[in-house]
Every structure is written in C-alpha cells, then in structure tokens.
Design an enzyme around this catalytic site. Sequence first.
Site, PDB file in Angstrom:
ATOM      1  N   GLY A 103      44.388  21.167  77.754  1.00  0.00           N
ATOM      2  CA  GLY A 103      45.085  20.181  78.576  1.00  0.00           C
ATOM      3  C   GLY A 103      46.546  20.202  78.214  1.00  0.00           C
ATOM      4  O   GLY A 103      46.907  19.975  77.073  1.00  0.00           O
ATOM      5  N   HIS A 104      47.378  20.567  79.166  1.00  0.00           N
ATOM      6  CA  HIS A 104      48.820  20.535  78.934  1.00  0.00           C
ATOM      7  C   HIS A 104      49.392  19.414  79.770  1.00  0.00           C
ATOM      8  O   HIS A 104      49.171  19.375  80.976  1.00  0.00           O
ATOM      9  CB  HIS A 104      49.487  21.823  79.422  1.00  0.00           C
ATOM     10  CG  HIS A 104      49.157  23.022  78.606  1.00  0.00           C
ATOM     11  ND1 HIS A 104      49.469  23.126  77.281  1.00  0.00           N
ATOM     12  CD2 HIS A 104      48.547  24.170  78.932  1.00  0.00           C
ATOM     13  CE1 HIS A 104      49.064  24.293  76.828  1.00  0.00           C
ATOM     14  NE2 HIS A 104      48.492  24.950  77.804  1.00  0.00           N
ATOM     15  N   THR A 105      50.117  18.527  79.140  1.00  0.00           N
ATOM     16  CA  THR A 105      50.798  17.488  79.905  1.00  0.00           C
ATOM     17  C   THR A 105      52.283  17.819  79.910  1.00  0.00           C
ATOM     18  O   THR A 105      52.875  18.000  78.849  1.00  0.00           O
ATOM     19  CB  THR A 105      50.575  16.103  79.257  1.00  0.00           C
ATOM     20  OG1 THR A 105      49.170  15.915  79.123  1.00  0.00           O
ATOM     21  CG2 THR A 105      51.156  14.984  80.103  1.00  0.00           C
ATOM     22  N   ASN A 139      39.168  24.057  78.974  1.00  0.00           N
ATOM     23  CA  ASN A 139      39.016  23.086  77.879  1.00  0.00           C
ATOM     24  C   ASN A 139      40.382  22.548  77.445  1.00  0.00           C
ATOM     25  O   ASN A 139      40.473  21.519  76.798  1.00  0.00           O
ATOM     26  CB  ASN A 139      38.293  23.712  76.676  1.00  0.00           C
ATOM     27  CG  ASN A 139      38.883  25.047  76.230  1.00  0.00           C
ATOM     28  OD1 ASN A 139      39.695  25.636  76.931  1.00  0.00           O
ATOM     29  ND2 ASN A 139      38.463  25.525  75.081  1.00  0.00           N
ATOM     30  N   VAL A 199      61.569  13.449  70.015  1.00  0.00           N
ATOM     31  CA  VAL A 199      61.638  12.015  69.731  1.00  0.00           C
ATOM     32  C   VAL A 199      61.267  11.166  70.955  1.00  0.00           C
ATOM     33  O   VAL A 199      61.567   9.984  71.019  1.00  0.00           O
ATOM     34  CB  VAL A 199      63.051  11.626  69.208  1.00  0.00           C
ATOM     35  CG1 VAL A 199      63.285  12.196  67.821  1.00  0.00           C
ATOM     36  CG2 VAL A 199      64.148  12.101  70.175  1.00  0.00           C
ATOM     37  N   GLN A 243      44.680  25.076  72.599  1.00  0.00           N
ATOM     38  CA  GLN A 243      44.067  24.551  71.382  1.00  0.00           C
ATOM     39  C   GLN A 243      45.012  24.759  70.183  1.00  0.00           C
ATOM     40  O   GLN A 243      46.206  24.772  70.369  1.00  0.00           O
ATOM     41  CB  GLN A 243      42.680  25.173  71.121  1.00  0.00           C
ATOM     42  CG  GLN A 243      41.618  24.745  72.134  1.00  0.00           C
ATOM     43  CD  GLN A 243      41.607  25.600  73.386  1.00  0.00           C
ATOM     44  OE1 GLN A 243      41.674  26.816  73.307  1.00  0.00           O
ATOM     45  NE2 GLN A 243      41.540  24.972  74.534  1.00  0.00           N
ATOM     46  N   THR A 264      41.496  16.538  78.675  1.00  0.00           N
ATOM     47  CA  THR A 264      40.403  17.141  79.435  1.00  0.00           C
ATOM     48  C   THR A 264      39.193  16.219  79.531  1.00  0.00           C
ATOM     49  O   THR A 264      38.588  16.078  80.579  1.00  0.00           O
ATOM     50  CB  THR A 264      39.991  18.478  78.779  1.00  0.00           C
ATOM     51  OG1 THR A 264      41.145  19.314  78.770  1.00  0.00           O
ATOM     52  CG2 THR A 264      38.876  19.159  79.539  1.00  0.00           C
ATOM     53  N   ASP A 305      46.530  19.893  70.946  1.00  0.00           N
ATOM     54  CA  ASP A 305      47.218  18.685  71.413  1.00  0.00           C
ATOM     55  C   ASP A 305      48.499  18.396  70.632  1.00  0.00           C
ATOM     56  O   ASP A 305      48.872  17.239  70.450  1.00  0.00           O
ATOM     57  CB  ASP A 305      46.285  17.449  71.359  1.00  0.00           C
ATOM     58  CG  ASP A 305      44.961  17.723  72.030  1.00  0.00           C
ATOM     59  OD1 ASP A 305      44.985  18.233  73.161  1.00  0.00           O
ATOM     60  OD2 ASP A 305      43.906  17.438  71.425  1.00  0.00           O
ATOM     61  N   LYS A 340      52.362  21.370  72.928  1.00  0.00           N
ATOM     62  CA  LYS A 340      52.886  22.709  73.249  1.00  0.00           C
ATOM     63  C   LYS A 340      53.486  22.735  74.658  1.00  0.00           C
ATOM     64  O   LYS A 340      54.399  23.500  74.932  1.00  0.00           O
ATOM     65  CB  LYS A 340      51.771  23.762  73.126  1.00  0.00           C
ATOM     66  CG  LYS A 340      51.246  23.881  71.695  1.00  0.00           C
ATOM     67  CD  LYS A 340      50.108  24.862  71.583  1.00  0.00           C
ATOM     68  CE  LYS A 340      48.818  24.407  72.224  1.00  0.00           C
ATOM     69  NZ  LYS A 340      48.141  23.275  71.557  1.00  0.00           N
TER      70      LYS A 340
HETATM   71  P1  IMP Z   1      35.062  23.954  73.394  1.00  0.00           P
HETATM   72  O1  IMP Z   1      36.365  24.673  73.317  1.00  0.00           O
HETATM   73  O2  IMP Z   1      34.886  23.162  74.656  1.00  0.00           O
HETATM   74  O3  IMP Z   1      33.897  24.868  73.123  1.00  0.00           O
HETATM   75  O4  IMP Z   1      35.058  22.863  72.209  1.00  0.00           O
HETATM   76  C1  IMP Z   1      35.066  23.239  70.843  1.00  0.00           C
HETATM   77  C2  IMP Z   1      35.925  22.303  70.015  1.00  0.00           C
HETATM   78  O5  IMP Z   1      37.287  22.498  70.366  1.00  0.00           O
HETATM   79  C3  IMP Z   1      35.642  20.816  70.227  1.00  0.00           C
HETATM   80  O6  IMP Z   1      35.857  20.150  68.992  1.00  0.00           O
HETATM   81  C4  IMP Z   1      36.695  20.396  71.230  1.00  0.00           C
HETATM   82  O7  IMP Z   1      37.000  19.021  71.142  1.00  0.00           O
HETATM   83  C5  IMP Z   1      37.870  21.244  70.751  1.00  0.00           C
HETATM   84  N1  IMP Z   1      38.843  21.523  71.805  1.00  0.00           N
HETATM   85  C6  IMP Z   1      38.729  22.400  72.826  1.00  0.00           C
HETATM   86  N2  IMP Z   1      39.840  22.401  73.583  1.00  0.00           N
HETATM   87  C7  IMP Z   1      40.691  21.520  73.015  1.00  0.00           C
HETATM   88  C8  IMP Z   1      42.040  21.118  73.313  1.00  0.00           C
HETATM   89  O8  IMP Z   1      42.688  21.578  74.266  1.00  0.00           O
HETATM   90  N3  IMP Z   1      42.567  20.196  72.474  1.00  0.00           N
HETATM   91  C9  IMP Z   1      41.901  19.698  71.407  1.00  0.00           C
HETATM   92  N4  IMP Z   1      40.665  20.051  71.083  1.00  0.00           N
HETATM   93  C10 IMP Z   1      40.062  20.953  71.877  1.00  0.00           C
END
Ligand code: IMP
Length: 435
Positions: free
Chosen positions: A40-42, A38, A413, A223, A299, A13, A16
């Site tokens: 999330g790109h905004t 898993n 900014v 991630q 997500t 987060d 990127k």
């Molecule tokens: P998983 O990837 O769903 O197995 O989650 C494993 C860990 O990675 C957890 O702490 C999630 O909150 C974190 N996580 C997975 N994807 C993201 C993301 O895109 N941003 C931030 N944390 C993430």
Amino acid sequence: MPATVIVGLQWGDEGKGKTTDFLAEQVDCVVRYQGGDNAGHTVVLGDEVFKLHLVPSGILYPHIVPVIANGVVVNPATLLRELDGLAERGIDVSRLRVSRNAHVILPYHIALDSAMEARLASAAVGTTHRGIGPAYADRAWRTGIRMEDLLDTNVLRAKLQRVLPDRNVILSAAYGAETFELEALVELGAGWGDRLRERIVDTTDLVQQALARGDSLLFEGAQGTLLDLDHGSYPYVTSSNPIAGGACTGGGIGPLQVDEVIGVAKAYATRVGAGPFPTELEDAIGEGIATRGREVGTTTGRPRRVGWFDALPTRFAVEINSASSIMLNKLDILSGLDEVRVCVGYDIDGERVERWPASADALARAIPVYETHPGWRESVHDARSLGDLPEEARRYVTRLEELLGVPIHLVSVGPERSQTIVRSVRPYPAARHRR
Ligand code: IMP
C-alpha cells in the site's frame, strides 16, 4: 547510468511513497520489483490522496514510465481496478507497462492463502489474504501462470489444465474450501489478457534500454527488509525479496547497475501481522503514536502494531541493502512525548546482544535495552533544516544516524512533499524529459 533503489528498512509502511514522490521530478521510470497488491503506497499530491496497491506511484507523474517488473505477482483484477480508478480521476495511465514474465495471482491462490491462514489459527502469519504466498509458491514450483500466458487462450487453458486439478484437490480435500472451474478461469484470464495486451512487454529490455540511454530509474521496493523471505523473521515474512538485491532479480538489472540505495525508515517502528517485535508498545504511548501517525494498514485496514525505534534490525537492514543514505519519515509524530526511546541492544537469556539475531526463536525471547532521550513538545512541521528542529529532536536524529552508520539525508516532518528537511540530495542529471 543512474539507478536508485528505494527500500524499506523496517517491516514495511516506512513511507516509501513519499520518498518516491520527493524524487519523482528527477526520474524517468519507476520500477516495482517484487510483492503484489499486498502493498500500500499512500501519496499526497496537493489536496489529493492516492492509495495504490499494485501500480507504481510513478503513475501520478506524466513524465514517468511506471513499470511492473518480472518479480511482481500481479492480480490483474486489482491492476485493472486501479487503472480505471486513476483514469476516472484524470490520471493518464497509458504509460504503464507490465512484464511478460510477472506471475499472475489467480482466484485459487487467494482461496489457498485464506484457507491456509485459517488452518494455522493462532500460528497464522497474518497475511493480507491477497494470494501472495501461493502465487510465489507456484512460481517456484514451476506451475505458475505468467502475464504472457494471458495473451493466448490455448496456452492459458493448457497450463491451467495441468495445475488446476491439483489445486482443487487441496482446496476441497484439505481445507473443505470452494473449488474452481477451468473454463471460467480461462475466460477470466483471457479477458484480463485482452484488456492488458498493449501493456504486457519485456520489461527487462525496457529497463536495460532506459539505462543505456542514461535515463534515471527508481526501483521501488514494497514491504520492508524485515519482511524479506530470506532475511526477515521467517516464517513471519512475505514471500518475496523486498531488499535491494531483489531489484536485480525482480527488476532486470545487475548489481553493478545500482548506484544508489536509499533506505527508508520511520522515526519509530510499526509492524502489521504476526511475528516478533521486541520494541512493541502496548500502552497509551503506543496508542498515541498509532493515532497521530494514522497507523492503519493501507491494504487490510488492520491497526499496525507500534514500537520504539529499534537500531538493531535497522542497522542490519542498512548492511544487507548496502544503503547509501536514509530518509527518516514521520519525525513529527513523536512531537509531544516526554521522552523517546531507542533500542540499542537486547538481553537474550541474560546475555547482552548488539546484533540482530538471525534466529526467530532467540528474537522471541529478546528483551530490549533502551537509551532514553528527552522528548520535545513543539511541532516540527515547519522545520526545513536540522537547525530548525528543537534541540531534542535534532539530537534524536543525529543519534539515529550514529547508530545506523550512514547519513540521514532526508527527514520528513509532515505528509506534504514540502514538509521535508533536505540535508543532501545526490545531484541527479536532469531527467530526460527535461533535457
Ligand atoms: P503476505 O505478503 O500477504 O503474504 O503477508 C505476509 C506478511 O507480510 C504479513 O505479516 C503481512 O502483514 C505483511 N505485509 C505484507 N505486505 C505488507 C505491507 O505492504 N506493509 C506491511 N506489512 C505487509
């Protein structure tokens, strides 16, 4: 042969999506190399906000070929939903390609993810419940289903016949959870295959040919480094390698084909899910940053934990990614604070530590040692050079640069593409479409 990797230097987060958006003009191909839905790109494009989980943000630009490479775990239901949603908003989605070798997230992976998290109770990782860990586990166990398997019903049925009975036994006997019918899964998978058939290709070949032509490729990490399966605070990590090295295994390039790594960090830190976070702020300052920065998981909708910028893990991330420059995001969110802090060391059992400790145990006992800097009241939204910033903000940025040891080339900014301080951008050759 310009191949650039964009990698998160914190817990994900970091923004990127904005970095990709900023560079998109110069790029022919955006490749996702790990993770799944898993992420999330905004991306903010004019008045429109796009939230994507699986499809590379490159899809929003008509000249870019977006690629989901072999290292990604694909939930085809999410993929089709995102493609349909984008098409409804007038985006041309025809260019997207998915690797034949990417593994498929099936409903039993999602059920296992949720069941395992429930069993772990207070020790849960706090996953996104998207089935990421179980799908990667099946890949390592050599019992996974790959995208190419969706293209042949007989192959799909034979592979599911081998793995499904075991997964059903675990689901029902160990967790008392629902089980899955073979034929229903075959039908589901074959239906996905039918709809995605034209897009399922050898993406390694696609990437190598693009590099050979001299195209500009952006490898987009999901991630962040501190959630890396090998280098993060295990077990509070995701199940893939977000680090720049992951672009090689998951994207189909060799290490010497990467010629730039842009590390992306926020001007403070956030983390979603469980796990050590030494600089976490559980007070009104943290709440203020979370509110101003809209720190809610893209997500899961979960509130993100917020903390001061921690130079130790971020410097570690710079090292293991061999980041050549940094984009620092969300500097504007810190405006209005009396003071800002940066963690420059830890006190662990009475000893001063200045490197990120590999042990999660040690990390859990780490007490941050802070440098305190004066804050700034003014808005920084209109700054377009470092010289436009209030002196305190400028000092903050240069101090972070000093602590991290690589130049901060871009400072965001505000959410708009134009709200960016560009100190230096590597001179890319013009993208192929513009030559
Ligand atoms: P998983 O990837 O769903 O197995 O989650 C494993 C860990 O990675 C957890 O702490 C999630 O909150 C974190 N996580 C997975 N994807 C993201 C993301 O895109 N941003 C931030 N944390 C993430």
